[in-house]
Design a protein around this motif. Structure first.
Motif, short mmCIF file in Angstrom:
data_model
loop_
_atom_site.label_atom_id
_atom_site.label_comp_id
_atom_site.label_asym_id
_atom_site.label_seq_id
_atom_site.Cartn_x
_atom_site.Cartn_y
_atom_site.Cartn_z
N ALA A 62 0.84 -1.21 0.00
CA ALA A 62 0.00 0.00 0.00
C ALA A 62 0.87 1.26 0.00
O ALA A 62 0.58 2.22 -0.71
CB ALA A 62 -0.94 0.00 1.21
N ALA A 63 1.95 1.24 0.78
CA ALA A 63 2.86 2.40 0.81
C ALA A 63 3.53 2.60 -0.55
O ALA A 63 3.65 3.73 -1.04
CB ALA A 63 3.90 2.21 1.90
N ALA A 64 3.95 1.50 -1.18
CA ALA A 64 4.59 1.59 -2.50
C ALA A 64 3.59 2.10 -3.54
O ALA A 64 3.93 2.94 -4.38
CB ALA A 64 5.15 0.24 -2.92
N ALA A 65 2.37 1.60 -3.48
CA ALA A 65 1.34 2.06 -4.42
C ALA A 65 1.06 3.54 -4.22
O ALA A 65 0.89 4.29 -5.19
CB ALA A 65 0.06 1.24 -4.25
N GLY A 66 1.03 3.98 -2.98
CA GLY A 66 0.83 5.41 -2.70
C GLY A 66 1.97 6.25 -3.24
O GLY A 66 1.75 7.33 -3.81
N ALA A 67 3.20 5.75 -3.07
CA ALA A 67 4.36 6.48 -3.59
C ALA A 67 4.32 6.56 -5.11
O ALA A 67 4.65 7.59 -5.69
CB ALA A 67 5.65 5.80 -3.13
N VAL A 68 3.91 5.48 -5.75
CA VAL A 68 3.81 5.48 -7.21
C VAL A 68 2.73 6.46 -7.67
O VAL A 68 2.94 7.21 -8.62
CB VAL A 68 3.51 4.05 -7.74
N ARG A 69 1.58 6.47 -6.98
CA ARG A 69 0.53 7.42 -7.34
C ARG A 69 1.01 8.86 -7.17
O ARG A 69 0.74 9.72 -8.00
CB ARG A 69 -0.73 7.18 -6.50
N LYS A 70 1.73 9.11 -6.08
CA LYS A 70 2.25 10.46 -5.84
C LYS A 70 3.25 10.85 -6.94
O LYS A 70 3.21 11.96 -7.45
CB LYS A 70 2.92 10.53 -4.47
N ALA A 71 4.12 9.90 -7.30
CA ALA A 71 5.10 10.17 -8.36
C ALA A 71 4.39 10.42 -9.68
O ALA A 71 4.78 11.32 -10.44
CB ALA A 71 6.07 9.00 -8.49
N GLU A 72 3.34 9.66 -9.96
CA GLU A 72 2.58 9.88 -11.19
C GLU A 72 1.92 11.25 -11.19
O GLU A 72 1.90 11.94 -12.21
CB GLU A 72 1.51 8.80 -11.35
N GLN A 73 1.38 11.66 -10.04
CA GLN A 73 0.75 12.97 -9.95
C GLN A 73 1.78 14.08 -10.17
O GLN A 73 1.53 15.05 -10.90
CB GLN A 73 0.06 13.15 -8.61
N LEU A 74 2.93 13.95 -9.52
CA LEU A 74 3.99 14.95 -9.69
C LEU A 74 4.45 15.01 -11.14
O LEU A 74 4.65 16.10 -11.68
CB LEU A 74 5.17 14.64 -8.76
N ALA A 75 4.60 13.85 -11.75
CA ALA A 75 5.03 13.82 -13.15
C ALA A 75 3.98 14.46 -14.04
O ALA A 75 4.31 15.24 -14.94
CB ALA A 75 5.30 12.38 -13.58
N SER A 76 2.72 14.13 -13.79
CA SER A 76 1.64 14.71 -14.60
C SER A 76 1.60 16.23 -14.44
O SER A 76 1.42 16.96 -15.43
CB SER A 76 0.30 14.12 -14.19
N GLN A 77 1.76 16.71 -13.21
CA GLN A 77 1.75 18.15 -12.98
C GLN A 77 2.93 18.82 -13.67
O GLN A 77 2.78 19.88 -14.29
CB GLN A 77 1.78 18.44 -11.49
N ALA A 78 4.11 18.21 -13.56
CA ALA A 78 5.30 18.79 -14.19
C ALA A 78 5.16 18.79 -15.71
O ALA A 78 5.52 19.77 -16.38
CB ALA A 78 6.54 18.03 -13.77
N ILE A 79 4.64 17.70 -16.25
CA ILE A 79 4.46 17.62 -17.70
C ILE A 79 3.42 18.63 -18.16
O ILE A 79 3.60 19.29 -19.19
CB ILE A 79 4.09 16.19 -18.11
N ALA A 80 2.35 18.77 -17.40
CA ALA A 80 1.32 19.76 -17.76
C ALA A 80 1.88 21.17 -17.71
O ALA A 80 1.60 21.99 -18.59
CB ALA A 80 0.12 19.63 -16.82
N ALA A 81 2.70 21.46 -16.70
CA ALA A 81 3.31 22.79 -16.59
C ALA A 81 4.26 23.04 -17.77
O ALA A 81 4.25 24.12 -18.37
CB ALA A 81 4.05 22.93 -15.27
N ALA A 82 5.08 22.04 -18.08
CA ALA A 82 6.00 22.18 -19.21
C ALA A 82 5.23 22.34 -20.52
O ALA A 82 5.59 23.15 -21.37
CB ALA A 82 6.95 20.98 -19.29
N ASP A 83 4.17 21.57 -20.66
CA ASP A 83 3.35 21.66 -21.87
C ASP A 83 2.74 23.05 -22.01
O ASP A 83 2.77 23.65 -23.08
CB ASP A 83 2.25 20.59 -21.81
N THR A 84 2.21 23.56 -20.91
CA THR A 84 1.62 24.90 -20.93
C THR A 84 2.67 25.95 -21.28
O THR A 84 2.44 26.83 -22.12
CB THR A 84 0.98 25.22 -19.57
N LYS A 85 3.82 25.83 -20.64
CA LYS A 85 4.91 26.80 -20.87
C LYS A 85 5.35 26.79 -22.33
O LYS A 85 5.40 27.84 -22.99
CB LYS A 85 6.09 26.46 -19.96
N PHE A 86 5.65 25.60 -22.85
CA PHE A 86 6.19 25.54 -24.21
C PHE A 86 5.12 25.73 -25.28
O PHE A 86 5.42 26.23 -26.35
CB PHE A 86 6.97 24.23 -24.41
N THR A 87 3.88 25.40 -24.97
CA THR A 87 2.80 25.69 -25.91
C THR A 87 2.62 27.20 -26.02
O THR A 87 2.43 27.73 -27.12
CB THR A 87 1.49 25.02 -25.45
#
Length: 172
Positions: free
Chosen positions: A52-77
């Motif tokens: 459960a802890a590992a799954a939570g860490a993976v979800r958190k990492a996915e959220q951070l990655a999604s947020q960073a990618i969305a920010a980069a996408d917005t910036k470069f778009t």
């Protein structure tokens, strides 16, 4: 007492002794099985908590990655849209004839060349060349393509950096 009764009693005692020892062994086995079941349940609970802890860490990492990618996408778009808008303004200006595209030539100092860096007026040196409208359009197309490629490279660089940061966080 007769011999038959003694033999029967002895047989009965042996059967009782065998039954009692069997029952004692069963109790010991049941106690061991209960201990093993308890240990097994504890291990399963620990595995479940770690999973459960590992799954939570993976979800958190996915959220951070999604947020960073969305920010980069917005910036470069946004940067790409700005560059395209600027190029379109230049195209409109060239079509209207109010401005033109010029290529500036600069004399490059080279030890094997015949010219010299401080060339006098009328000699080979710094100059600019005015281009006609069709060539200007091609130059602006190249400028647009370069802007797009620069935005894509910036986006990919940020994506790679984000993946590297996430990989380092996951390893921790």
């Amino acid at each position: 007492m007769t011999e038959q009764i003694k033999t029967a009693l002895l047989g009965l005692l042996l059967v009782l002794a065998f039954g009692c020892s069997w029952m004692v062994k069963d109790w010991k086995a049941q106690a061991q099985i209960a201990g093993i079941k308890t240990e097994h349940a504890t291990v399963l609970q620990q595995i479940s908590e770690k999973t459960a802890a590992a799954a939570g860490a993976v979800r958190k990492a996915e959220q951070l990655a999604s947020q960073a990618i969305a920010a980069a996408d917005t910036k470069f778009t946004g940067e790409l849209a700005d560059a395209k808008l600027e190029t379109q303004k230049l195209r409109d200006c060239v079509r209207a004839g109010t401005c033109g595209v010029r290529i500036k030539t600069v004399y490059a100092s080279d030890s094997g060349s015949a010219g010299r860096a401080g060339a006098s007026p009328g000699s080979v040196g710094d100059d600019s060349i005015a281009l006609d409208v069709s060539v200007s359009e091609r130059v602006l197309d190249l400028r647009d393509a370069i802007s797009e490629d620069a935005a894509k490279l910036g986006y990919l660089r940020e994506y790679a950096e984000q993946c590297q940061r996430l990989g380092a966080e996951v390893i921790k």
